[in-house]
Design a protein around this motif. Structure first.
Motif, PDB file in Angstrom:
ATOM      1  N   LEU A 232      -2.030   1.327  -1.508  1.00  0.00           N
ATOM      2  CA  LEU A 232      -2.133   2.328  -0.444  1.00  0.00           C
ATOM      3  C   LEU A 232      -2.541   1.667   0.853  1.00  0.00           C
ATOM      4  CD1 LEU A 232      -2.377   5.379   0.427  1.00  0.00           C
ATOM      5  CD2 LEU A 232      -4.725   5.310  -0.446  1.00  0.00           C
ATOM      6  N   HIS A 261       2.891   3.181   0.418  1.00  0.00           N
ATOM      7  CA  HIS A 261       2.386   4.538   0.678  1.00  0.00           C
ATOM      8  C   HIS A 261       1.399   4.455   1.834  1.00  0.00           C
ATOM      9  CE1 HIS A 261       1.935   8.698  -0.843  1.00  0.00           C
ATOM     10  NE2 HIS A 261       0.766   8.620  -0.239  1.00  0.00           N
ATOM     11  N   ASN A 283       3.503   8.844   4.905  1.00  0.00           N
ATOM     12  CA  ASN A 283       3.590   9.786   3.791  1.00  0.00           C
ATOM     13  C   ASN A 283       2.780  11.045   4.035  1.00  0.00           C
ATOM     14  OD1 ASN A 283       3.778   6.813   2.473  1.00  0.00           O
ATOM     15  ND2 ASN A 283       5.087   8.248   1.362  1.00  0.00           N
ATOM     16  N   GLN A 301      -2.893   8.859  -5.530  1.00  0.00           N
ATOM     17  CA  GLN A 301      -1.977   7.781  -5.210  1.00  0.00           C
ATOM     18  C   GLN A 301      -2.119   6.620  -6.192  1.00  0.00           C
ATOM     19  OE1 GLN A 301       0.643   7.368  -3.702  1.00  0.00           O
ATOM     20  NE2 GLN A 301       0.831   5.139  -3.856  1.00  0.00           N
TER      21      GLN A 301
END
Length: 313
Positions: A232, A261, A283, A301
């Motif tokens: 992430l 992401h 996102n 996530q």
């Protein structure tokens, strides 16, 4: 409604182009200061104030504006300067941060300028650790200090610091996770990394988009599979040198990074966010500061990243 939509269109034209608009003002001396116009709702003469007993010394009172009660703060005092005198004749900058509206008393308002984030630089290395500068720039041969309003609001208003009990789930996976945290505000970086530490998630923290991009390039140069290694990216929007929109756009344009992401973690609340997030390809966005929401989003996530790893195996 047309005016609101025009404003959205005007500002989304800046998204992904590493540009911003600054409102310049002074706090009683020659020094110029600036804040992002995105966060400014209007500038007015100081409205009638009602004092609040036992309020923080920086809070000069509350004002009723269009049916809303708004806290009015002396911005000079908030950053360690002398109080503004005769503030009834000063200006109030009405702002929205983290879905909360507040006003800042300033001595005088200069103008709005359009700039490139590349011309916005981190504070000088010699700046004190407790500085209220988040960045600096030059205008008309003068230094303009961009104020770390998030730090001001944390000190004056406070807010939830830690994740509530029961929000963080016990992790059962064995796979390591790594998160890239990008924010020029030390207060905001510490808030995010505190949550990640509680979750037992490793992270790398960068002070602006340019540093983050260089870190991503370094991992690629080391022949690391960044999309597998990095679960992430949590990035601020407003940052010196390269903003979060431009960082996201560069990530989406790189074939080895495009699936990362990316969440924009921002105090820029209101009507512009979803339009801008969609335009640059992030996102999602997360308003500051909501530690419980941040923890839940990170957990979800991590689960999705584990599933993507399993599918690729």
């Amino acid at each position: 409604m047309a005016g609101i939509l025009d404003g959205v269109d005007l500002r989304t034209q800046l998204a992904g182009h590493n540009r911003l608009e600054l409102l310049l003002f002074r706090l009683g001396g020659k020094q110029r200061y600036g804040i992002n116009v995105f966060k400014v709702q209007e500038v007015i003469h100081c409205p009638p104030l009602t004092r609040v007993p036992q309020a923080h010394p920086v809070v000069k009172g509350i004002a009723n504006m269009r049916g809303k009660t708004i806290t009015i703060m002396d911005l000079s005092m908030a950053i360690g300067g002398p109080p503004l005198e005769d503030y009834e004749n000063k200006f109030t900058v009405i702002t929205e941060y983290n879905r909360r509206v507040q006003g800042f008393l300033v001595d005088s308002v200069d103008r709005i300028i359009n700039m490139n984030w590349q011309d916005i630089l981190p504070p000088p290395r010699g700046a004190a650790e407790g500085t209220y500068m988040t960045a600096v720039t030059q205008m008309d041969g003068e230094l303009v200090e961009i104020i770390d309003v998030e730090k001001v609001l944390k000190e004056v208003i406070g807010g939830q610091e830690d994740v509530s009990e029961g929000v963080i789930e016990e992790r059962t996976d064995e796979q390591p996770h790594h998160v890239l945290v990008v924010d020029d505000s030390s207060v905001a970086r510490n808030q995010v990394t505190r949550v990640l530490k509680r979750m037992g998630v490793d992270f790398t923290a960068c002070k602006d988009g340019q540093e983050a991009w260089e870190q991503l390039q370094s991992w690629l140069d080391d022949e690391r599979n960044v999309e597998d290694f990095l679960s992430l990216v949590i990035s601020d929007v407003e940052m010196p040198r390269m903003d979060g929109y431009s960082l996201t756009k560069k990530i989406r344009e790189h074939p080895a990074l495009e699936k990362l992401h990316v969440i924009l973690h921002t105090s820029l609340s209101g009507v512009f966010n979803k339009t801008m997030v969609a335009k640059v390809g992030a996102n999602d966005f997360l308003p500051k500061w909501e530690p419980d929401t941040l923890a839940m989003i990170v957990q979800e996530q991590l689960r999705q990243h584990d599933q993507a790893r399993a599918d690729a195996a």
